[in-house]
Write a protein that holds these residues in place. Structure first.
Motif, PDB file in Angstrom:
ATOM      1  N   PHE A  70       0.842  -1.200   0.000  1.00 22.72           N
ATOM      2  CA  PHE A  70       0.000   0.000   0.000  1.00 22.72           C
ATOM      3  C   PHE A  70       0.877   1.251   0.000  1.00 22.72           C
ATOM      4  O   PHE A  70       1.989   1.254   0.517  1.00 22.72           O
ATOM      5  CB  PHE A  70      -0.910   0.027   1.235  1.00 22.72           C
ATOM      6  N   ILE A  71       0.328   2.318  -0.572  1.00 16.13           N
ATOM      7  CA  ILE A  71       0.943   3.639  -0.510  1.00 16.13           C
ATOM      8  C   ILE A  71       0.059   4.504   0.371  1.00 16.13           C
ATOM      9  O   ILE A  71      -1.159   4.572   0.168  1.00 16.13           O
ATOM     10  CB  ILE A  71       1.069   4.273  -1.910  1.00 16.13           C
ATOM     11  N   ARG A  72       0.670   5.139   1.349  1.00 15.19           N
ATOM     12  CA  ARG A  72      -0.067   6.027   2.254  1.00 15.19           C
ATOM     13  C   ARG A  72       0.493   7.437   2.104  1.00 15.19           C
ATOM     14  O   ARG A  72       1.688   7.664   2.280  1.00 15.19           O
ATOM     15  CB  ARG A  72       0.056   5.549   3.697  1.00 15.19           C
ATOM     16  N   CYS A  73      -0.382   8.364   1.784  1.00 15.55           N
ATOM     17  CA  CYS A  73       0.001   9.769   1.633  1.00 15.55           C
ATOM     18  C   CYS A  73      -0.913  10.632   2.492  1.00 15.55           C
ATOM     19  O   CYS A  73      -2.104  10.333   2.654  1.00 15.55           O
ATOM     20  CB  CYS A  73      -0.117  10.233   0.182  1.00 15.55           C
ATOM     21  N   GLU A  74      -0.345  11.698   3.029  1.00 14.08           N
ATOM     22  CA  GLU A  74      -1.128  12.684   3.762  1.00 14.08           C
ATOM     23  C   GLU A  74      -1.077  14.008   3.014  1.00 14.08           C
ATOM     24  O   GLU A  74       0.010  14.547   2.768  1.00 14.08           O
ATOM     25  CB  GLU A  74      -0.574  12.890   5.171  1.00 14.08           C
ATOM     26  N   ARG A  75      -2.232  14.506   2.639  1.00 17.93           N
ATOM     27  CA  ARG A  75      -2.311  15.879   2.117  1.00 17.93           C
ATOM     28  C   ARG A  75      -2.527  16.793   3.313  1.00 17.93           C
ATOM     29  O   ARG A  75      -3.565  16.743   3.969  1.00 17.93           O
ATOM     30  CB  ARG A  75      -3.441  16.030   1.111  1.00 17.93           C
ATOM     31  N   GLN A  76      -1.537  17.597   3.602  1.00 20.57           N
ATOM     32  CA  GLN A  76      -1.536  18.435   4.797  1.00 20.57           C
ATOM     33  C   GLN A  76      -1.711  19.889   4.387  1.00 20.57           C
ATOM     34  O   GLN A  76      -0.954  20.399   3.559  1.00 20.57           O
ATOM     35  CB  GLN A  76      -0.223  18.263   5.559  1.00 20.57           C
ATOM     36  N   CYS A  77      -2.714  20.536   4.968  1.00 23.28           N
ATOM     37  CA  CYS A  77      -2.950  21.954   4.679  1.00 23.28           C
ATOM     38  C   CYS A  77      -2.679  22.792   5.920  1.00 23.28           C
ATOM     39  O   CYS A  77      -2.857  22.338   7.057  1.00 23.28           O
ATOM     40  CB  CYS A  77      -4.384  22.185   4.216  1.00 23.28           C
ATOM     41  N   LEU A  78      -2.256  24.020   5.695  1.00 26.85           N
ATOM     42  CA  LEU A  78      -2.012  24.998   6.751  1.00 26.85           C
ATOM     43  C   LEU A  78      -2.918  26.192   6.506  1.00 26.85           C
ATOM     44  O   LEU A  78      -2.863  26.810   5.432  1.00 26.85           O
ATOM     45  CB  LEU A  78      -0.546  25.439   6.754  1.00 26.85           C
ATOM     46  N   LEU A  79      -3.744  26.496   7.503  1.00 29.49           N
ATOM     47  CA  LEU A  79      -4.759  27.544   7.373  1.00 29.49           C
ATOM     48  C   LEU A  79      -4.668  28.476   8.581  1.00 29.49           C
ATOM     49  O   LEU A  79      -4.649  28.004   9.723  1.00 29.49           O
ATOM     50  CB  LEU A  79      -6.155  26.900   7.320  1.00 29.49           C
ATOM     51  N   ARG A  80      -4.605  29.779   8.347  1.00 33.74           N
ATOM     52  CA  ARG A  80      -4.590  30.756   9.438  1.00 33.74           C
ATOM     53  C   ARG A  80      -6.023  31.155   9.776  1.00 33.74           C
ATOM     54  O   ARG A  80      -6.776  31.581   8.890  1.00 33.74           O
ATOM     55  CB  ARG A  80      -3.801  31.998   9.031  1.00 33.74           C
ATOM     56  N   LEU A  81      -6.407  31.021  11.038  1.00 33.93           N
ATOM     57  CA  LEU A  81      -7.717  31.489  11.485  1.00 33.93           C
ATOM     58  C   LEU A  81      -7.650  33.001  11.688  1.00 33.93           C
ATOM     59  O   LEU A  81      -6.749  33.495  12.375  1.00 33.93           O
ATOM     60  CB  LEU A  81      -8.126  30.783  12.774  1.00 33.93           C
ATOM     61  N   PRO A  82      -8.582  33.767  11.110  1.00 36.18           N
ATOM     62  CA  PRO A  82      -8.437  35.230  11.110  1.00 36.18           C
ATOM     63  C   PRO A  82      -8.573  35.888  12.484  1.00 36.18           C
ATOM     64  O   PRO A  82      -7.939  36.916  12.735  1.00 36.18           O
ATOM     65  CB  PRO A  82      -9.539  35.700  10.159  1.00 36.18           C
ATOM     66  N   LYS A  83      -9.369  35.327  13.385  1.00 38.11           N
ATOM     67  CA  LYS A  83      -9.608  35.989  14.676  1.00 38.11           C
ATOM     68  C   LYS A  83      -8.556  35.609  15.715  1.00 38.11           C
ATOM     69  O   LYS A  83      -7.894  36.471  16.286  1.00 38.11           O
ATOM     70  CB  LYS A  83     -11.009  35.661  15.182  1.00 38.11           C
ATOM     71  N   THR A  84      -8.395  34.328  15.973  1.00 40.68           N
ATOM     72  CA  THR A  84      -7.442  33.895  17.008  1.00 40.68           C
ATOM     73  C   THR A  84      -6.018  33.821  16.492  1.00 40.68           C
ATOM     74  O   THR A  84      -5.082  33.713  17.288  1.00 40.68           O
ATOM     75  CB  THR A  84      -7.843  32.518  17.551  1.00 40.68           C
ATOM     76  N   LYS A  85      -5.845  33.843  15.173  1.00 37.95           N
ATOM     77  CA  LYS A  85      -4.531  33.767  14.525  1.00 37.95           C
ATOM     78  C   LYS A  85      -3.860  32.396  14.682  1.00 37.95           C
ATOM     79  O   LYS A  85      -2.679  32.238  14.344  1.00 37.95           O
ATOM     80  CB  LYS A  85      -3.573  34.859  15.033  1.00 37.95           C
ATOM     81  N   ALA A  86      -4.587  31.423  15.193  1.00 37.54           N
ATOM     82  CA  ALA A  86      -4.041  30.069  15.264  1.00 37.54           C
ATOM     83  C   ALA A  86      -3.854  29.510  13.852  1.00 37.54           C
ATOM     84  O   ALA A  86      -4.545  29.918  12.909  1.00 37.54           O
ATOM     85  CB  ALA A  86      -4.973  29.160  16.064  1.00 37.54           C
ATOM     86  N   VAL A  87      -2.911  28.579  13.716  1.00 38.83           N
ATOM     87  CA  VAL A  87      -2.710  27.879  12.451  1.00 38.83           C
ATOM     88  C   VAL A  87      -3.339  26.486  12.576  1.00 38.83           C
ATOM     89  O   VAL A  87      -3.058  25.750  13.529  1.00 38.83           O
ATOM     90  CB  VAL A  87      -1.218  27.762  12.096  1.00 38.83           C
ATOM     91  N   VAL A  88      -4.204  26.174  11.636  1.00 37.90           N
ATOM     92  CA  VAL A  88      -4.826  24.849  11.586  1.00 37.90           C
ATOM     93  C   VAL A  88      -4.008  23.977  10.644  1.00 37.90           C
ATOM     94  O   VAL A  88      -3.704  24.376   9.512  1.00 37.90           O
ATOM     95  CB  VAL A  88      -6.274  24.926  11.098  1.00 37.90           C
ATOM     96  N   PHE A  89      -3.651  22.806  11.135  1.00 41.99           N
ATOM     97  CA  PHE A  89      -2.891  21.825  10.360  1.00 41.99           C
ATOM     98  C   PHE A  89      -3.856  20.679  10.072  1.00 41.99           C
ATOM     99  O   PHE A  89      -4.259  19.962  10.977  1.00 41.99           O
ATOM    100  CB  PHE A  89      -1.699  21.361  11.200  1.00 41.99           C
ATOM    101  N   THR A  90      -4.288  20.562   8.810  1.00 40.56           N
ATOM    102  CA  THR A  90      -5.236  19.515   8.436  1.00 40.56           C
ATOM    103  C   THR A  90      -4.494  18.358   7.773  1.00 40.56           C
ATOM    104  O   THR A  90      -3.490  18.571   7.079  1.00 40.56           O
ATOM    105  CB  THR A  90      -6.320  20.038   7.480  1.00 40.56           C
ATOM    106  N   ILE A  91      -4.992  17.152   7.987  1.00 41.77           N
ATOM    107  CA  ILE A  91      -4.359  15.949   7.440  1.00 41.77           C
ATOM    108  C   ILE A  91      -5.421  15.088   6.789  1.00 41.77           C
ATOM    109  O   ILE A  91      -6.261  14.497   7.468  1.00 41.77           O
ATOM    110  CB  ILE A  91      -3.639  15.135   8.540  1.00 41.77           C
ATOM    111  N   HIS A  92      -5.402  15.033   5.475  1.00 44.84           N
ATOM    112  CA  HIS A  92      -6.301  14.152   4.719  1.00 44.84           C
ATOM    113  C   HIS A  92      -5.497  12.926   4.299  1.00 44.84           C
ATOM    114  O   HIS A  92      -4.527  13.042   3.547  1.00 44.84           O
ATOM    115  CB  HIS A  92      -6.856  14.876   3.494  1.00 44.84           C
ATOM    116  N   THR A  93      -5.885  11.761   4.807  1.00 45.13           N
ATOM    117  CA  THR A  93      -5.096  10.550   4.590  1.00 45.13           C
ATOM    118  C   THR A  93      -5.622   9.755   3.404  1.00 45.13           C
ATOM    119  O   THR A  93      -6.816   9.449   3.321  1.00 45.13           O
ATOM    120  CB  THR A  93      -5.102   9.668   5.853  1.00 45.13           C
ATOM    121  N   TYR A  94      -4.706   9.436   2.514  1.00 46.98           N
ATOM    122  CA  TYR A  94      -4.992   8.573   1.361  1.00 46.98           C
ATOM    123  C   TYR A  94      -4.237   7.261   1.541  1.00 46.98           C
ATOM    124  O   TYR A  94      -3.043   7.254   1.849  1.00 46.98           O
ATOM    125  CB  TYR A  94      -4.525   9.220   0.057  1.00 46.98           C
ATOM    126  N   VAL A  95      -4.928   6.152   1.346  1.00 45.40           N
ATOM    127  CA  VAL A  95      -4.276   4.845   1.258  1.00 45.40           C
ATOM    128  C   VAL A  95      -4.760   4.196  -0.025  1.00 45.40           C
ATOM    129  O   VAL A  95      -5.974   4.064  -0.249  1.00 45.40           O
ATOM    130  CB  VAL A  95      -4.600   3.944   2.469  1.00 45.40           C
TER     131      VAL A  95
END
Length: 265
Positions: free
Chosen positions: A221-246
């Motif tokens: 199997f091949i496992r890949c993670e599509r990882q996105c970085l998103l800045r939240l406008p109010k709190t300024k936190a960075v969201v790290f999203t992980i979409h897993t493909y197998v």
């Protein structure tokens, strides 16, 4: 030994991108701009992945979810931003108290548990990174499909601490990634994609630091993670999203698989 949560493969038909082939994504950090609102995705594995997420959250919420007190405003902002995204997404029907997913399952909307609720609505794992001093610290997350790390062990630690066991994540890369996080704008999310081969298909693979994953022999199997970085406008936190493909390794050509094996070993 069969995994009690997942005894059958949950596979996508193909990878949307071959990151070890594309020179833009082949080397760290390999980051590109997200096109529009494409920081969340719904693919053909949605129903099966969500059923597994439901089981994991019901059976072991403390293992897949954590939220430090200082991260609650960011989690609440992410909850609102994600629900807005889902209102525009095909297959979802949201009311004031519930969301019906594309697979027909109704999920109660509980703003008191923002990350646990989102963990039952989107395929992505979601991690909150917030600046503390000179570094970004992991302050919360819903992590149902970890690939050889543990949310509980990494919570409250900076980026350098999170990636300590990864040899290629050296001090220079750490500084560059911290600068990159500082530069993320709310209107422009970023993405990257990693890649590994596995002999097993299990999505939930937590490991403690120093615990090695079994080295693949068959590279089934091949496992890949599509990882996105998103800045939240109010709190300024960075969201790290992980979409897993197998995917089954047979979904790529022999030359592509050979290049992957060379890249990861």
């Amino acid at each position: 030994m069969p995994d009690p949560m997942q005894d059958q493969p949950i596979l996508q038909d193909r990878l949307p991108h071959l990151p070890w082939i594309d020179p833009r994504t082949r080397r760290l950090p390999g980051i590109l701009p997200v096109d529009g609102q494409d920081w969340l995705r719904i693919d053909e594995a949605y129903a099966a992945q969500m059923a597994l997420r439901d089981r994991l959250i019901a059976a072991q919420a403390k293992a897949v979810h954590a939220l430090l007190p200082q991260a609650r405003p960011a989690a609440e902002e992410l909850y609102a931003v994600t629900l807005d995204w889902l209102r525009q997404a095909p297959g979802f029907h949201l009311t004031a108290t519930s969301a019906v997913r594309p697979d027909g399952i109704s999920v109660p909307l509980d703003p008191a548990q923002p990350l646990l609720t989102l963990g039952r609505l989107v395929q992505e794992d979601l991690c909150l990174m917030q600046r503390e001093g000179e570094e970004y610290v992991l302050t919360g997350g819903i992590l149902c499909f970890p690939a050889s790390w543990s949310l509980a062990q990494k919570l409250g630690r900076p980026l350098t601490g999170i990636h300590d066991p990864v040899p290629v994540y050296d001090a220079d890369v750490a500084k560059r990634v911290a600068r990159l996080f500082d530069a993320i704008r709310p209107e422009q999310a970023l993405w990257r994609m990693n890649y590994l081969t596995y002999d097993d298909f299990v999505l939930y693979q937590p490991r403690r630091e120093g615990e090695k994953r079994p080295q693949p022999k068959g590279h089934v199997f091949i496992r890949c993670e599509r990882q996105c970085l998103l800045r939240l406008p109010k709190t300024k936190a960075v969201v790290f999203t992980i979409h897993t493909y197998v995917v089954d390794a047979s979904t790529v050509t022999p030359d592509e698989l050979a290049a992957l094996r060379k890249a990861v070993h």
